[in-house]
Design a protein around this motif. Structure first.
Motif, PDB file in Angstrom:
ATOM      1  N   UNK A 264      88.102  -0.702  33.139  1.00 22.81           N
ATOM      2  CA  UNK A 264      87.906   0.028  34.175  1.00 22.81           C
ATOM      3  C   UNK A 264      88.043  -0.585  35.268  1.00 22.81           C
ATOM      4  N   UNK A 265      88.673   0.358  36.622  1.00 23.18           N
ATOM      5  CA  UNK A 265      88.883  -0.359  37.727  1.00 23.18           C
ATOM      6  C   UNK A 265      87.729   0.180  38.462  1.00 23.18           C
ATOM      7  N   UNK A 266      86.903  -0.543  39.208  1.00 14.29           N
ATOM      8  CA  UNK A 266      85.549  -0.391  39.889  1.00 14.29           C
ATOM      9  C   UNK A 266      86.094   0.777  41.045  1.00 14.29           C
ATOM     10  N   UNK A 267      85.317   1.366  41.670  1.00  8.71           N
ATOM     11  CA  UNK A 267      85.556   2.240  42.705  1.00  8.71           C
ATOM     12  C   UNK A 267      85.506   1.439  44.061  1.00  8.71           C
ATOM     13  N   UNK A 268      86.353   1.719  45.124  1.00  6.33           N
ATOM     14  CA  UNK A 268      86.231   0.920  46.249  1.00  6.33           C
ATOM     15  C   UNK A 268      85.389   1.707  47.425  1.00  6.33           C
ATOM     16  N   UNK A 269      84.990   1.013  48.150  1.00  6.58           N
ATOM     17  CA  UNK A 269      83.872   1.541  49.070  1.00  6.58           C
ATOM     18  C   UNK A 269      84.461   1.659  50.570  1.00  6.58           C
TER      19      UNK A 269
END
Length: 292
Positions: A264-269
């Motif tokens: 998975x590619x973590x979401x960016x904030x």
């Protein structure tokens, strides 16, 4: 000599109306209070400022000199009060925002449109740049707020999280054999990759992700804009790493497709950045409320 501003205010209205009674009415004071204030002012200067006549009061020569200065100050104070009221009601003022080209185009624009409809008298100033450039502009007082990818670790700044973005790898029809195929990072690295410039937050994040799995990213092409990332992928020059929300149209139309990975590619904030412990204008506060 340090006379109270209220004494000058009484002097101004007595001179302007030519009547102590009228000055008292304007200032919601009694006439004796007005007379006492003028006497205090005259005593402080050691000269007479008014003389009485059948119609009320008139300025002496010395009073005329003082009035020429006090009148200007009263006009400026009145204008300042009107301007402050306009700023409070958002009938005047400006909003200076910093952010990347992609965030302006794909995200901030919709909020700017809403803000402009609600407060058309507020002038908008947009400053484009990388995250380090936006931070510098904010600290220099050139902008009121910045919209940037997190994290931001700076004690001088306050960052309020606003929304999330999901980054992904995309490719065009030249790589159609990869559609619906789940790739490992090793497999992905066999293809030419197109990445954003090294100082971008998105580039840093994906580099750190690959490093956490023991891989080094070595892009074939580096670019400085999201539009180029999208266009080069469409042309088949490689596989681009972009924000999914920024290519929603291309994904829907089928000119690009998303590469599926086994990790998975973590979401960016994304956050709104302001200077810590510094007052913000009403316009800035309203925009932040709109975005959040």
């Amino acid at each position: 000599m340090n006379n109270n501003y209220e004494l000058y205010k009484v002097f101004y209205w007595a001179a302007k109306t030519g009547s102590l009674t009228q000055a008292a009415k304007v200032l919601y004071l009694t006439q004796p209070s007005v007379s006492h204030a003028i006497k205090q002012l005259e005593d402080s200067f050691g000269m007479t400022l008014f003389y009485r006549n059948s119609k009320g009061v008139m300025l002496t020569q010395e009073g005329e000199v003082l009035y020429s200065y006090i009148e200007k100050s009263q006009i400026l104070i009145s204008l300042a009060e009107k301007q402050m009221a306009a700023l409070k009601n958002l009938d005047s003022g400006e909003l200076r925002i910093g952010g990347s080209d992609s965030l302006f185009k794909h995200y901030i624009l919709q909020y700017l449109e809403d803000f402009h409809k609600q407060y058309p008298s507020i002038r908008l100033h947009l400053n484009h740049g990388t995250t380090p450039e936006i931070i510098a502009l904010l600290k220099e007082g050139e902008i009121d707020l910045g919209v940037v990818r997190m994290p931001i670790a700076d004690p001088q700044l306050e960052v309020r999280e606003s929304f999330q973005l999901q980054d992904c790898f995309v490719a065009g029809s030249l790589y159609s054999e990869l559609q619906n195929v789940v790739l490992t990072l090793d497999m992905l690295l066999q293809y030419p990759l197109i990445l954003f410039s090294r100082n971008s937050r998105a580039r840093m994040a994906i580099t750190e992700l690959f490093q956490s799995y023991g891989h080094q990213l070595k892009p074939e092409i580096e670019v400085g804009s999201v539009d180029l990332l999208i266009e080069l992928a469409r042309k088949g020059l490689g596989i681009s790493y972009v924000t999914r929300e920024f290519v929603s149209k291309e994904l829907e139309e089928g000119t690009l497709f998303e590469i599926q990975l086994d990790v998975p590619i973590p979401p960016s904030h994304v956050g709104i950045m302001i200077m810590r412990n510094m007052p913000i204008s009403n316009a800035v506060n309203k925009f932040i409320e709109l975005v959040q």
